[in-house]
Design a protein around this motif. Structure first.
Motif, mmCIF file in Angstrom:
data_model
loop_
_atom_site.group_PDB
_atom_site.id
_atom_site.type_symbol
_atom_site.label_atom_id
_atom_site.label_comp_id
_atom_site.label_asym_id
_atom_site.label_seq_id
_atom_site.Cartn_x
_atom_site.Cartn_y
_atom_site.Cartn_z
ATOM 1 N N TYR A 87 0.848 -1.191 0.000
ATOM 2 C CA TYR A 87 0.000 0.000 0.000
ATOM 3 C C TYR A 87 0.884 1.241 0.000
ATOM 4 O O TYR A 87 1.868 1.326 0.737
ATOM 5 C CB TYR A 87 -0.899 0.009 1.240
ATOM 6 N N ASN A 89 0.498 5.771 -0.411
ATOM 7 C CA ASN A 89 -0.257 6.969 -0.741
ATOM 8 C C ASN A 89 0.474 7.713 -1.844
ATOM 9 O O ASN A 89 1.546 7.297 -2.291
ATOM 10 C CB ASN A 89 -0.496 7.851 0.498
ATOM 11 N N ASP A 90 -0.084 8.827 -2.312
ATOM 12 C CA ASP A 90 0.497 9.468 -3.487
ATOM 13 C C ASP A 90 1.895 10.009 -3.233
ATOM 14 O O ASP A 90 2.728 10.064 -4.139
ATOM 15 C CB ASP A 90 -0.427 10.577 -4.014
ATOM 16 N N THR A 142 -9.766 7.466 -3.079
ATOM 17 C CA THR A 142 -9.307 8.814 -3.369
ATOM 18 C C THR A 142 -9.855 9.785 -2.339
ATOM 19 O O THR A 142 -10.849 9.515 -1.669
ATOM 20 C CB THR A 142 -9.741 9.229 -4.796
ATOM 21 N N ASN A 143 -9.175 10.893 -2.209
ATOM 22 C CA ASN A 143 -9.664 11.970 -1.356
ATOM 23 C C ASN A 143 -9.388 13.264 -2.107
ATOM 24 O O ASN A 143 -8.296 13.457 -2.638
ATOM 25 C CB ASN A 143 -8.942 11.970 -0.008
ATOM 26 N N ALA A 295 -5.730 13.579 -3.755
ATOM 27 C CA ALA A 295 -4.828 12.572 -3.195
ATOM 28 C C ALA A 295 -5.398 11.186 -3.452
ATOM 29 O O ALA A 295 -6.605 10.982 -3.314
ATOM 30 C CB ALA A 295 -4.645 12.789 -1.688
ATOM 31 N N ASN A 296 -4.552 10.271 -3.832
ATOM 32 C CA ASN A 296 -5.002 8.909 -4.109
ATOM 33 C C ASN A 296 -4.121 7.883 -3.422
ATOM 34 O O ASN A 296 -2.901 8.006 -3.405
ATOM 35 C CB ASN A 296 -4.986 8.638 -5.621
ATOM 36 N N ASP A 297 -4.786 6.874 -2.867
ATOM 37 C CA ASP A 297 -4.089 5.742 -2.277
ATOM 38 C C ASP A 297 -4.292 4.531 -3.170
ATOM 39 O O ASP A 297 -5.324 4.393 -3.827
ATOM 40 C CB ASP A 297 -4.651 5.419 -0.884
#
Length: 414
Positions: A87, A89-90, A142-143, A295-297
């Motif tokens: 995992y 994050n961006d 995503t956020n 922001a995308n994970d």
């Protein structure tokens, strides 16, 4: 003992059985080890990955983010195959990709884009899981930042939600009162201030860097952007330089501010009757001018994994399917447009239509592994500018000079 070691022992046992005249059996397929941060959405999606392959094929280890990043960094820096899927994050994705630790997914993405409808991910999401022109991660959640506004106050004033930064400032001025700020502003260093500056730099300015990583945030458009930010502070609550997401959320919930930029994940709190005095009165649109942070994970495949990379890609694609993300929408915002457009979800989550539009106009942080270090420099000088300690142009020029010095020391320039 890693899964690789387990399979090596199994293979040895099979060979021994054959030599002894026993019946040979096919060696067990290699296990896939996933290492991830622990939170409800990631528990759901790693469970979907396990379900995509036969029982026992996929092992998942969930842990706090700092421990997970440390484990992944140590494992991959040693080029070990002990982790197959990780995992990221961006921000961490850029660093891992720059270090050469991740498998590029471009060819597999192209091969399976029709089967898994991968074109359903908007370009802004693909950009955020890419580095140096290559896709490195399957986006899972995503956020994005949305523009929150008091629909009742806008209706009373006879004004429409803003679509430009100029309209935003005019609305903030019109709705600002001694008891209610015209807008929230989250300028606490470093993350909150960097997010707010990112919006202005993109919506009004020309972005952060040119193609050679030379700062351009101090050019004429950049000065105009931060000058507007400075002017906007007159309509912000007191103490805005120490406000981050929590403080701004409370100001909106308690009716102490009329509008402003805030994360998607804070939308549900507006309609929580136990916390909010403005239930049903907050609405959302995409941020005026576009360019707010996205922001995308996601999950990436280790460059050093000895497992079948095509099989792992298909596993990730199954977990990120439309059906999977429709169910996962209860945990986090899915990055697929088709899911965000689902009418039933839009009824359940009022802010989803705005989120869908924000995904198309948002921008991730620059694809630079060292951008957060740059952010520490830039936000310090921007805060001096917006509080009047230093003239805007002088503050941005100094930030640009220090940024270039940092990036030169890290070999960004030939």
């Amino acid at each position: 003992m890693t899964s690789k070691h387990v399979n090596a022992v199994a293979a040895t046992a099979i060979a021994t059985a054959v030599l002894a005249g026993g019946t040979a059996v096919a060696p067990a397929q290699e296990q896939i080890r996933i290492v991830s941060h622990r939170q409800p959405a990631l528990e759901y999606y790693t469970g979907q990955m396990q379900a995509a392959l036969p029982d026992g094929r996929v092992t998942v280890e969930l842990m706090p983010i700092d421990r997970q990043m440390e484990l992944a960094s140590i494992t991959m820096s040693s080029q070990s195959d002990a982790i197959d899927v990780v995992y990221l994050n961006d921000t961490s994705l850029k660093r891992f990709a720059a270090n050469g630790w991740l498998e590029p997914l471009d060819e597999l993405w192209e091969e399976y884009k029709d089967e898994y409808n991968l074109d359903d991910f908007p370009a802004s999401v693909i950009d955020s899981v890419s580095y140096d022109g290559h896709i490195y991660s399957m986006p899972i959640m995503t956020n994005t930042e949305l523009f929150f506004y008091r629909s009742d106050l806008f209706e009373e004033a006879g004004i429409e939600p803003p679509t430009t930064m100029e309209e935003y400032m005019a609305a903030a001025a019109q709705l600002d009162t001694p008891r209610r700020a015209g807008t929230i502003m989250s300028l606490k260093p470093v993350d909150a201030a960097l997010n707010e500056a990112h919006w202005y730099i993109n919506a009004i300015g020309d972005g952060w860097f040119d193609e050679e990583w030379r700062p351009i945030f101090n050019n004429e458009a950049g000065v105009e952007a931060i000058t507007m930010m400075k002017e906007m502070t007159q309509y912000a609550p007191r103490g805005f330089t120490s406000h981050a997401n929590d403080e701004s959320t409370i100001n909106l919930q308690q009716g102490l501010a009329a509008m402003g930029l805030q994360w998607f994940t804070r939308a549900a709190a507006m309609d929580n009757p136990e916390q909010s005095r403005v239930v049903g009165q907050i609405d959302w649109v995409a941020p005026p001018g576009g360019g707010a942070r996205l922001a995308n994970d996601g999950f990436a495949i280790s460059k050093f994994s000895s497992a079948d990379k095509e099989e792992m890609f298909r596993m990730l694609a199954e977990a990120a399917s439309e059906e999977s993300m429709r169910e996962g929408a209860q945990y986090a915002m899915p990055p697929r447009l088709s899911v965000l457009e689902d009418e039933e979800l839009a009824k359940q989550y009022r802010w989803y239509p705005a989120a869908r539009r924000a995904l198309e106009t948002g921008k991730a942080f620059p694809a630079m592994p060292d951008f957060l270090d740059v952010g520490e420099i830039v936000t310090r000088h921007i805060l001096q500018a917006v509080t009047g300690e230093v003239e805007v142009k002088a503050a941005l020029d100094q930030a640009a000079a220090e940024t270039e010095e940092l990036l030169r020391s890290r070999d960004y320039y030939k």
